[in-house]
Design a protein around this motif. Structure first.
Motif, PDB file in Angstrom:
ATOM      1  N   GLY A  81      -4.188   5.518  -3.058  1.00 63.46           N
ATOM      2  CA  GLY A  81      -4.603   4.712  -1.913  1.00 63.46           C
ATOM      3  C   GLY A  81      -4.655   5.582  -0.671  1.00 63.46           C
ATOM      4  N   SER A  82      -5.017   4.977   0.442  1.00 62.31           N
ATOM      5  CA  SER A  82      -5.163   5.733   1.685  1.00 62.31           C
ATOM      6  C   SER A  82      -4.043   5.391   2.661  1.00 62.31           C
ATOM      7  CB  SER A  82      -6.514   5.424   2.341  1.00 62.31           C
ATOM      8  OG  SER A  82      -6.529   4.094   2.832  1.00 62.31           O
TER       9      SER A  82
ATOM     10  N   TYR B 176      -0.293   4.826  -1.904  1.00 64.95           N
ATOM     11  CA  TYR B 176      -0.531   6.046  -1.113  1.00 64.95           C
ATOM     12  C   TYR B 176       0.364   7.180  -1.585  1.00 64.95           C
ATOM     13  CZ  TYR B 176      -0.907   9.142   2.930  1.00 64.95           C
ATOM     14  OH  TYR B 176      -1.099  10.241   3.735  1.00 64.95           O
TER      15      TYR B 176
ATOM     16  N   GLU C 269      -4.397   4.523   5.675  1.00 61.94           N
ATOM     17  CA  GLU C 269      -4.778   3.355   6.466  1.00 61.94           C
ATOM     18  C   GLU C 269      -4.418   2.040   5.783  1.00 61.94           C
ATOM     19  OE1 GLU C 269      -6.713   6.005   5.903  1.00 61.94           O
ATOM     20  OE2 GLU C 269      -6.419   6.811   7.942  1.00 61.94           O
ATOM     21  N   ASP C 270      -4.245   2.065   4.468  1.00 61.53           N
ATOM     22  CA  ASP C 270      -3.943   0.844   3.724  1.00 61.53           C
ATOM     23  C   ASP C 270      -2.448   0.531   3.664  1.00 61.53           C
ATOM     24  OD1 ASP C 270      -6.629   0.418   3.171  1.00 61.53           O
ATOM     25  OD2 ASP C 270      -6.567   1.591   1.315  1.00 61.53           O
TER      26      ASP C 270
ATOM     27  N   GLY D 285       0.777  -1.233   0.000  1.00 70.48           N
ATOM     28  CA  GLY D 285       0.000   0.000   0.000  1.00 70.48           C
ATOM     29  C   GLY D 285       0.807   1.281   0.000  1.00 70.48           C
TER      30      GLY D 285
END
Length: 567
Positions: free
Chosen positions: A196-197, A191, A199-200, A187
């Motif tokens: 993506g985020s 990000y 949190e991922d 991830g």
């Protein structure tokens, strides 16, 4: 070390004499088995022998020949009050997330510390803020147990949250040189690219002092990667540091570093103070060394005038000096066949100094077990003219039209010499060279905005894996300032990441071959480092291929000068 861009890390070649030495492959490869599992936090997820504690560091303990067995009490504190080092004059960043020069990396080893630190002898990783860690059986999850007594210099406790925040901040920083090295984490790349985020991202806090990292695939060199200052524990405002020293004053002439009393291992840090002088004055630096005013000179110096000749230490570096083409739409040099014509005409012996240094026919500094790659060692002007003729025909350019290659130079003699050699070699191909001068202290930061086709680079790898070099040309890498992109190259890097056995090197070698065949880089030499330091008076300093010497191990020996009438 590294990137200088420099490791991370760039270092100029500052030797006035011809230096001949023999170099050999530097590192072996660690192998991790890769059986598959499905659960992450099972008791059976980790193999019993995977945990490595603070008493089981990855490399042998550092042994100083002058040490006795009294738990390090061999160091006389009377002599540790001030250590003086001379480094090149430059506007130093000292932000571990954005710094990229080798001399910055050296200073950062004293200011910041991460989960691992460099062994001063061989630069293998040793446990630092990570008290212990374990690797899952599939090699994809690394779980770190942190010391519970590690503090920032302002007294703030360093926790698993500190590391997650530091690494997320690195990923978020658009000016972070090395942030794409965390693309191995699940991830992280998504990000970083805004796909993506937060949190991922696969960086998890299991408890206050336990950090877990989920990788996309096994990464055998992950612990080596985490020795780099950019992956240290870093506070957002940078006012407090996590390493053995802290800067107490700084100006354009010098930095003063004093021991950090809150550093978890402060009792084992010998030096109380380090004065770092910024100077490019060769005569002054030589004088400081000869009079004993400086303990270590890592800047310009007149070797011939040193009073103690064995103070000069020359060693091969895990790096490559080269030129690269910046790919720009509308320029003929973004086409591989035009570049290939230029490389066939390069007089390799002349540009590499006729054997004065370690020639670099390939891009990656050769590691033990790395397959042979076909590089450049012979010029062929007849072949170059044929390739150029075919390229002009293919792209609809007249055989009589003059082509211009713009070369960005920094005003120094070395690049001027390169320009003269290449200008002469390329004229028979109908190619003219135009020089674009960029100030030395702005050269790296101006690459993207400078209207030029050809740039100079000297890269020192920051960890012992060919990826330390090939990452510079991966599509989307924060280290890729050439804008070169090749799907086959990227695919081979992805394949290599799936293996930790001989296939890892096999696919990386194939990727390097793609890079070389595209004529994207003009490889010149593997650089050497010159350090002036009297090892009869300084301990904890060892020659190594990254030219990194962690400050926490340095100490002054109570030895009188060999020079008559100098104390």
């Amino acid at each position: 070390m590294v990137i200088r861009k420099i490791s991370l890390k760039l270092k100029a070649i500052a030797l006035s004499a011809l230096i001949l030495f023999v170099y050999q492959p530097l590192f072996g490869q660690s192998i991790i088995e890769d059986p598959k599992v499905e659960e992450f936090f099972d008791d059976d997820f980790y193999s019993d022998d995977d945990e490595i504690t603070e008493n089981q560091d990855l490399s042998q303990d550092v042994v100083d020949p002058l040490a006795d067995s009294n738990e390090g009490n061999f160091i006389n504190k009377e002599y540790q009050k001030n250590f003086v080092m001379v480094i090149p004059k430059f506007r130093y960043d000292l932000n571990p997330h954005t710094a990229s020069y080798s001399s910055e990396a050296q200073i950062l080893t004293g200011l910041y510390e991460g989960l691992f630190t460099y062994n001063p002898v061989n630069l293998e990783p040793e446990n630092a803020i990570a008290k212990s860690y374990r690797i899952s059986r599939d090699g994809k999850r690394w779980t770190f147990t942190l010391r519970d007594n590690a503090l920032f210099s302002d007294g703030t406790l360093i926790t698993a949250q500190s590391f997650r925040d530091s690494w997320i901040s690195l990923i978020e920083n658009p000016n972070a040189t090395y942030s794409s090295l965390l693309d191995v984490v699940e991830g992280a790349m998504e990000y970083r690219l805004g796909q993506g985020s937060k949190e991922d991202v696969g960086i998890y806090i299991l408890d206050k002092f336990t950090l877990s990292v989920k990788l996309k695939s096994p990464v055998a060199h992950f612990s080596r990667l985490l020795c780099m200052p950019c992956f240290s524990a870093v506070q957002e405002n940078l006012k407090a540091v996590s390493g053995p020293f802290m800067i107490t004053s700084a100006n354009s002439e010098c930095f003063i570093m004093e021991k950090n009393p809150l550093y978890y291992d402060a009792e084992k840090v010998p030096l109380e103070k380090i004065t770092i002088v910024l100077s490019d004055d060769e005569s002054e630096n030589t004088y400081l060394m000869n009079t004993g005013a400086a303990n270590w000179v890592d800047s310009s110096v007149n070797v011939q005038k040193l009073l103690i000749k064995d103070c000069a230490h020359v060693s091969a570096q895990y790096g490559t000096e080269y030129l690269f083409f910046k790919n720009q739409t509308g320029r003929v040099w973004q086409e591989a066949d035009f570049r290939a014509a230029l490389l066939e005409a390069v007089p390799w012996d002349e540009i590499r100094g006729n054997g004065s240094f370690v020639n670099a026919p390939t891009f990656v500094y050769p590691l033990y077990g790395y397959p042979k790659v076909n590089g450049y060692s012979k010029s062929d002007i007849t072949e170059a003219m044929f390739i150029m003729k075919e390229a002009r025909k293919k792209h609809g350019i007249s055989q009589d039209e003059k082509l211009v290659v713009k070369y960005a130079v920094d005003g120094g003699k070395r690049q001027a010499d390169f320009a003269e050699i290449l200008k002469k070699a390329w004229e028979p191909l109908g190619v003219e060279m135009e020089l674009v001068t960029v100030p030395n202290n702005e050269y790296l930061s101006k690459i993207d905005s400078t209207d030029a086709d050809l740039f100079y680079y000297c890269w020192i790898g920051d960890f012992a894996d060919p990826l330390a070099f090939l990452e510079l040309f991966r599509t989307g890498s924060t280290l890729n300032c050439s804008r070169w992109s090749n799907p086959q190259f990227d695919e081979l890097l992805e394949k290599a990441s799936l293996y930790t056995d001989e296939n890892h090197f096999k696919y990386l070698a194939q990727a390097e071959q793609v890079l070389l065949d595209s004529a994207e880089v003009i490889t010149i030499i593997h650089p050497v480092s010159l350090n002036v330091i009297d090892l009869n008076q300084v301990g904890g300093w060892y020659i190594n291929s990254f030219d990194i010497h962690p400050f926490k191990y340095l100490y002054l020996k109570p030895v009188k000068s060999k020079i008559k009438d100098v104390v």
